[in-house]
Design a protein around this motif. Structure first.
Motif, PDB file in Angstrom:
ATOM      1  N   ASP A   1      28.488  76.235  46.591  1.00  0.00           N
ATOM      2  CA  ASP A   1      27.728  75.408  47.519  1.00  0.00           C
ATOM      3  C   ASP A   1      28.716  74.602  48.349  1.00  0.00           C
ATOM      4  OD1 ASP A   1      26.363  72.971  48.549  1.00  0.00           O
ATOM      5  OD2 ASP A   1      24.628  73.774  47.464  1.00  0.00           O
ATOM      6  N   ARG A   2      28.683  74.783  49.666  1.00  0.00           N
ATOM      7  CA  ARG A   2      29.641  74.087  50.518  1.00  0.00           C
ATOM      8  C   ARG A   2      29.404  72.581  50.558  1.00  0.00           C
ATOM      9  NH1 ARG A   2      30.886  77.507  56.046  1.00  0.00           N
ATOM     10  NH2 ARG A   2      32.425  78.929  55.145  1.00  0.00           N
ATOM     11  N   GLU A   3      28.162  72.165  50.375  1.00  0.00           N
ATOM     12  CA  GLU A   3      27.864  70.731  50.438  1.00  0.00           C
ATOM     13  C   GLU A   3      28.381  70.012  49.199  1.00  0.00           C
ATOM     14  OE1 GLU A   3      26.575  69.030  53.019  1.00  0.00           O
ATOM     15  OE2 GLU A   3      26.730  70.946  54.095  1.00  0.00           O
ATOM     16  N   THR A   4      28.078  70.561  48.028  1.00  0.00           N
ATOM     17  CA  THR A   4      28.515  69.918  46.779  1.00  0.00           C
ATOM     18  C   THR A   4      29.941  70.309  46.397  1.00  0.00           C
ATOM     19  OG1 THR A   4      27.716  71.716  45.363  1.00  0.00           O
ATOM     20  CG2 THR A   4      26.141  69.974  45.954  1.00  0.00           C
ATOM     21  N   ARG A   5      30.436  71.387  46.999  1.00  0.00           N
ATOM     22  CA  ARG A   5      31.777  71.925  46.699  1.00  0.00           C
ATOM     23  C   ARG A   5      31.899  72.372  45.242  1.00  0.00           C
ATOM     24  NH1 ARG A   5      35.712  67.970  50.430  1.00  0.00           N
ATOM     25  NH2 ARG A   5      34.511  68.301  52.341  1.00  0.00           N
ATOM     26  N   GLU A   6      30.793  72.779  44.673  1.00  0.00           N
ATOM     27  CA  GLU A   6      30.800  73.295  43.303  1.00  0.00           C
ATOM     28  C   GLU A   6      31.633  74.573  43.239  1.00  0.00           C
ATOM     29  OE1 GLU A   6      29.962  73.646  39.286  1.00  0.00           O
ATOM     30  OE2 GLU A   6      29.502  71.965  40.643  1.00  0.00           O
TER      31      GLU A   6
ATOM     32  N   VAL B   1      33.548  78.366  46.660  1.00  0.00           N
ATOM     33  CA  VAL B   1      32.538  77.436  46.151  1.00  0.00           C
ATOM     34  C   VAL B   1      31.168  78.107  46.179  1.00  0.00           C
ATOM     35  CG1 VAL B   1      33.812  75.367  46.852  1.00  0.00           C
ATOM     36  CG2 VAL B   1      32.197  76.415  48.448  1.00  0.00           C
TER      37      VAL B   1
ATOM     38  N   ARG C   1      39.202  67.682  47.168  1.00  0.00           N
ATOM     39  CA  ARG C   1      38.569  67.175  45.944  1.00  0.00           C
ATOM     40  C   ARG C   1      39.193  65.825  45.594  1.00  0.00           C
ATOM     41  NH1 ARG C   1      35.252  70.935  44.143  1.00  0.00           N
ATOM     42  NH2 ARG C   1      35.648  73.115  44.671  1.00  0.00           N
TER      43      ARG C   1
END
Length: 438
Positions: free
Chosen positions: A373-378, A371, A176
Motif C-alpha cells: 500500500d503506497r499510502e501506509t507504505r506497508e 509496498v 521510513r
C-alpha cells in the motif's frame, strides 16, 4: 550418454554443500558454469543478466581478461607467501589502493574479506583510543565474524551476540523516518541530534568508534541525506571518536566514485574495503589506515594477523583491477549509466507500478522498495518477493532480493542495452505479480 552437468551440480550441492543464511532443505539454487561481463550461464548455455553482481562485488564484470591474466601470471611466478615477508606485488597493491584514498593515509592492512576488515578496524580504534564501545546503526551489515556481526544491526546479529562493547542507533532513512521528518534536511538534522544524544547517553569517554557504511547496502541502499556524514565527522571530532567508514560494498566504483564517501564532504579515520577492489576474483579485503592511527603501532605491536594477509594472487588481482578500471574509465561509466540510464528507467517503473513505493540509489547501486500500500507504505511480504524473484529468473535475470526490496546492482561495466533489457524484465515481472495480486 552425455552427463547433465547442471543436474550433477545441483545434486552435489544439495548433498554436500552447507549454505550461509539459509534453511538447507528449501534451497533450489541456480547453477552458474561461466560468465562474461554482465552475463552468466549454466552448463546447458542458458544465459542470465547478473543484476546481483553475485554479492554486489563483481564490479569489473565476470572474467575480465586483464585480471584473469594477472592471477595466472602470479600463480606461475609465486602462488603463495606468508605475510611476514616483503612482496613486490603486495606493495604495489597497497600503493594502488592508497593512490585512490584521501591525503593522510599511507598504510594498508590486508585481510581475507570485508568482515575481518571491519573486525580489525574496530580493534585498531579500540587500541588507539583506549576506549571500548563501538556505535553502529540498526540498519547495517558489517560481516559475519565476532565484532562485525554484533556491529551489524539487522536480524543476523541476534543469534550471534557474543562480542562486547557495542551499541546501536538509527541512521537516516527518510522513506521510513524514525524522526517524523518530511525533507532530507530535516532527516539529516534530526538523525544527527539523535546520534549525539546516544553518544552523550553512552558516555563519550567510553566510545572508541562510530562504524558506518558510507551508503548502507544490504540494509536498503540508503543514500545519506545532505550533511549527514559530514555531521557525523563533526561529532566524532567533538568527542574524540574514531570514524570508520565501511566501503566494503559501496567502494571501488559501485556508486560511480572510487569511494562512496567522496560525494559527502567527509574523510574518515579508517576505511574498510573488499568486494569491488578486485571484484571478488580472489578473496581479499583490508583496512586503509590514517597516519595518526598507523603511528600508534610504530613502536607498539599490533595484536592481529591473518595467514593469507596480502596473498600474492589477491594482490595481483587488485593491481590489475584498479589499473583496468582506471584505463577503461569504468568508474566514470558507472556514474553515467546510473544517472542517465538506470535512475530514469527505475523512476518510470515507480510511476507505472503500484507495488513500487520508492526507488533510490546512485551509480550501479539502486533499490526498488516494494509496498502493498503506497499510502501506509506497508512492506510486501516474503511471498511477494519470492514470486517476483521467480518471475525475474524465468525471464533471464539473476536478482538480488533483501527484505521487501529488489536491489538493482549490476557490474559497473553494464551497457545501456543491457540496462534496457533488464528494465523490460523488471517491468514484465512486476506486471505479472501485480496481476496475480489483483
Amino acid at each position: 550418454m552425455t552427463e547433465d552437468l547442471d543436474a550433477t551440480a545441483k545434486t552435489l550441492d544439495r548433498a554436500h554443500v552447507f549454505h550461509s543464511w539459509s534453511a538447507q532443505a528449501a534451497l533450489d539454487l541456480p547453477v552458474i558454469a561461466g560468465g562474461s561481463g554482465t552475463t552468466v550461464w549454466d552448463h546447458a548455455g542458458n544465459r542470465m543478466l547478473d543484476f546481483a553482481s553475485q554479492l554486489v562485488n563483481v564490479n569489473i564484470g565476470h572474467q575480465h581478461p586483464a585480471v584473469v591474466a594477472a592471477i595466472q601470471a602470479q600463480a606461475a611466478e609465486l602462488a603463495t607467501i606468508g605475510p611476514a615477508t616483503a612482496s613486490l606485488v603486495r606493495g604495489r597493491a597497497a600503493q594502488r589502493i592508497l593512490d585512490k584514498a584521501p591525503d593522510g593515509f599511507a598504510k594498508v592492512f590486508f585481510t581475507n574479506g570485508g568482515a575481518d576488515a571491519n573486525e580489525n578496524a574496530i580493534r585498531m580504534a579500540r587500541l588507539h583510543t583506549g576506549r571500548d564501545t563501538v556505535l553502529s546503526t540498526y540498519r547495517s551489515y558489517h560481516g559475519n565474524t565476532g565484532a562485525a556481526i554484533v556491529a551489524t544491526g539487522d536480524w543476523r546479529r541476534m543469534p550471534n551476540q557474543y562480542a562486547r562493547g557495542h551499541a546501536h542507533f538509527f541512521g537516516p532513512y527518510l522513506y521510513r523516518s524514525e524522526f517524523w521528518a518530511t525533507t532530507p534536511e530535516e532527516e539529516s538534522a534530526r538523525a544527527l541530534h539523535h546520534l549525539e544524544r546516544v553518544i552523550q547517553s553512552e558516555g563519550p569517554a567510553t566510545i572508541a568508534a562510530i562504524l558506518l557504511e558510507s551508503v548502507p547496502g544490504t540494509a536498503g541502499i540508503l543514500v545519506p541525506p545532505p550533511g549527514y556524514l559530514a555531521g557525523v565527522r563533526a561529532l566524532c571530532d567533538r568527542y574524540g571518536i574514531i570514524l570508520i567508514l565501511d566501503e566494503v560494498m559501496a567502494g571501488f566504483g559501485r556508486t560511480g566514485r572510487w569511494f562512496a564517501f567522496e560525494g559527502y564532504d567527509v574523510v574518515p579515520d579508517l576505511i574498510t574495503f573488499a568486494k569491488g577492489v578486485n571484484s571478488g576474483y580472489v578473496p581479499v579485503g583490508g583496512v586503509i589506515i590514517s597516519d595518526a592511527i598507523s603511528a600508534t603501532f610504530d613502536d607498539r605491536v599490533f595484536p592481529g594477523g591473518l595467514t593469507y594477509s596480502g596473498h600474492p594472487l589477491a594482490a595481483a588481482s587488485i593491481v590489475a583491477s584498479i589499473d583496468a578500471m582506471e584505463n577503461e574509465g569504468i568508474v566514470e561509466h558507472a556514474r553515467r549509466i546510473g544517472s542517465e540510464a538506470i535512475g530514469p528507467a527505475l523512476g518510470a517503473l515507480a510511476e507505472k507500478h503500484r507495488l513500487v513505493g520508492e526507488v533510490r540509489g546512485e551509480g550501479v547501486f539502486w533499490a526498488i522498495e516494494l509496498v502493498s500500500d503506497r499510502e501506509t507504505r506497508e512492506p510486501v511480504g516474503a511471498d511477494v518477493i519470492g514470486r517476483l524473484k521467480k518471475e525475474l529468473s524465468s525471464r533471464g535475470l539473476l536478482p538480488f532480493a533483501a527484505d521487501n526490496r529488489i536491489h538493482v546492482v549490476p557490474p559497473c561495466v553494464v551497457t545501456d542495452d543491457e540496462v534496457a533489457q533488464a528494465m523490460s524484465i523488471y517491468d514484465e515481472a512486476l506486471t505479472s505479480v501485480e496481476e496475480d495480486l489483483s
